[in-house]
Design an enzyme around this catalytic site. Structure first.
Site, PDB file in Angstrom:
ATOM      1  N   ASP A  25       3.570 -14.850 -10.700  1.00  0.00           N
ATOM      2  CA  ASP A  25       2.990 -15.781 -11.681  1.00  0.00           C
ATOM      3  C   ASP A  25       3.993 -16.670 -12.431  1.00  0.00           C
ATOM      4  O   ASP A  25       3.835 -16.897 -13.647  1.00  0.00           O
ATOM      5  CB  ASP A  25       2.160 -14.999 -12.713  1.00  0.00           C
ATOM      6  N   GLU A  73      -1.816 -16.377 -11.007  1.00  0.00           N
ATOM      7  CA  GLU A  73      -3.051 -15.913 -11.647  1.00  0.00           C
ATOM      8  C   GLU A  73      -3.919 -17.132 -11.947  1.00  0.00           C
ATOM      9  O   GLU A  73      -3.424 -18.144 -12.461  1.00  0.00           O
ATOM     10  CB  GLU A  73      -2.742 -15.173 -12.959  1.00  0.00           C
ATOM     11  N   LYS A 132      -4.634 -14.876  -7.327  1.00  0.00           N
ATOM     12  CA  LYS A 132      -5.281 -13.647  -7.810  1.00  0.00           C
ATOM     13  C   LYS A 132      -6.086 -13.930  -9.067  1.00  0.00           C
ATOM     14  O   LYS A 132      -5.600 -14.610  -9.972  1.00  0.00           O
ATOM     15  CB  LYS A 132      -4.219 -12.559  -8.054  1.00  0.00           C
ATOM     16  N   LYS A 135      -4.943  -9.381 -13.118  1.00  0.00           N
ATOM     17  CA  LYS A 135      -3.545  -9.147 -13.481  1.00  0.00           C
ATOM     18  C   LYS A 135      -2.765  -8.577 -12.294  1.00  0.00           C
ATOM     19  O   LYS A 135      -1.646  -8.976 -12.030  1.00  0.00           O
ATOM     20  CB  LYS A 135      -3.460  -8.171 -14.666  1.00  0.00           C
ATOM     21  N   VAL A 160       6.538 -12.958 -14.387  1.00  0.00           N
ATOM     22  CA  VAL A 160       6.031 -12.765 -15.748  1.00  0.00           C
ATOM     23  C   VAL A 160       4.566 -12.346 -15.724  1.00  0.00           C
ATOM     24  O   VAL A 160       3.850 -12.654 -14.783  1.00  0.00           O
ATOM     25  CB  VAL A 160       6.183 -14.064 -16.564  1.00  0.00           C
ATOM     26  N   THR A 161       4.112 -11.730 -16.804  1.00  0.00           N
ATOM     27  CA  THR A 161       4.909 -11.126 -17.839  1.00  0.00           C
ATOM     28  C   THR A 161       5.135  -9.654 -17.502  1.00  0.00           C
ATOM     29  O   THR A 161       4.318  -9.034 -16.834  1.00  0.00           O
ATOM     30  CB  THR A 161       4.238 -11.235 -19.228  1.00  0.00           C
ATOM     31  N   CYS A 165       1.188  -8.691 -15.848  1.00  0.00           N
ATOM     32  CA  CYS A 165       0.974  -8.810 -14.401  1.00  0.00           C
ATOM     33  C   CYS A 165       2.052  -8.120 -13.567  1.00  0.00           C
ATOM     34  O   CYS A 165       1.774  -7.661 -12.460  1.00  0.00           O
ATOM     35  CB  CYS A 165       0.830 -10.273 -14.022  1.00  0.00           C
ATOM     36  N   GLN A 205      10.706   9.531 -15.869  1.00  0.00           N
ATOM     37  CA  GLN A 205      10.227  10.679 -15.074  1.00  0.00           C
ATOM     38  C   GLN A 205      10.664  10.575 -13.616  1.00  0.00           C
ATOM     39  O   GLN A 205       9.865  10.745 -12.694  1.00  0.00           O
ATOM     40  CB  GLN A 205       8.701  10.800 -15.155  1.00  0.00           C
TER      41      GLN A 205
HETATM   42  C1  C5J Z   1       0.538 -12.551 -16.561  1.00  0.00           C
HETATM   43  C2  C5J Z   1      -0.879 -12.711 -18.502  1.00  0.00           C
HETATM   44  N1  C5J Z   1       0.884 -13.210 -15.482  1.00  0.00           N
HETATM   45  N2  C5J Z   1       0.053 -12.302 -19.338  1.00  0.00           N
HETATM   46  N3  C5J Z   1      -0.611 -12.915 -17.191  1.00  0.00           N
HETATM   47  O1  C5J Z   1       1.247 -11.668 -16.995  1.00  0.00           O
HETATM   48  O2  C5J Z   1      -1.997 -12.939 -18.899  1.00  0.00           O
END
Ligand code: C5J
Length: 223
Positions: A25, A73, A132, A135, A160-161, A165, A205
């Site tokens: 994204d 996205e 997509k 997320k 990101v972020t 996502c 972990q």
């Molecule tokens: C992504 C969002 N790409 N933060 N989307 O992380 O809405």
């Protein structure tokens, strides 16, 4: 021939033939002023730090002939794939939500300028771009099919972020049997503390979701 990336919580052994660079994204809507991220009140300079390290990884991957996959996205212009719950949440105001018109066209709508990938990281014609609606990059997409057809087992993940996502995709990838290494400086968040904690959660972990390293270490591993 296998290679090793120094990572946390321990080194990752991988085969470049079965490895993909997955760029999540890196769209204008998230990283440029005037996009969705900024409309939600975020400071986009915080996520723009991921551009340069991602560009270095992209250059390296293209040079090495690595599989490169980009995701975006967003939603169809009719918004039929936009759950009403998603449409309602995070609205900065009556005119600022997904599908409304912003400085870069309709926000998070496919085909609009803001929805597209930033010029610095623009995909080549033979690099799949996975659109997509959610997320996670596996949900309601053909990403798994593309990866299976190319024999991919390991994902080098940036974009990101970090806490939205990127980690959603890494969690989805885990359940489908992929090994994920997340590149700390090639990912970014509007919230530095979320970025930090997301990376902690991935490698905790014994690497419950995967590995964390930085871009210079990935590039070193390919030398
Ligand atoms: C992504 C969002 N790409 N933060 N989307 O992380 O809405």
């Amino acid at each position: 021939m296998t290679r090793k990336i120094q990572a946390e919580p321990y080194e990752l052994v991988f085969d470049p033939k079965h490895t993909a660079l997955l760029i999540i994204d890196m769209q204008r809507d998230f990283v440029e002023p005037g996009g969705f991220g900024e409309a939600l009140g975020n400071d986009v300079t915080l996520v723009r730090t991921a551009i340069e390290p991602t560009k270095k990884l992209l250059d390296m991957a293209r040079h090495q002939g690595l599989c490169v996959i980009h995701t975006r996205e967003g939603h169809a212009p009719h918004l039929g794939d936009l759950p009403p719950t998603k449409a309602e949440r995070g609205r900065p105001g009556p005119d600022g939500g997904i599908g409304s018109v912003g400085p870069m066209g309709r926000i998070l709508v496919r085909g609009e300028k803001g929805h597209d990938i930033i010029p610095e990281l623009y995909p080549l014609n033979d690099e799949p771009v996975v659109d997509k609606p959610g997320k996670g990059a596996f949900w309601a997409t053909d990403l798994h099919l593309i990866l299976q057809n190319r024999g991919i087992k390991t994902l080098i993940v940036c974009g990101v972020t970090t806490e939205v996502c990127v980690t959603t995709t890494v969690r989805e990838a885990n359940d489908r049997g992929y090994e994920c290494v997340v590149v700390s400086d090639a990912t970014g968040s509007y919230f530095p503390e979320f970025h930090k904690m997301s990376l902690e959660m991935i490698k905790a972990q014994g690497g419950i979701f995967g590995w964390v390293t930085d871009s210079s270490e990935v590039i070193r591993a390919f030398r």
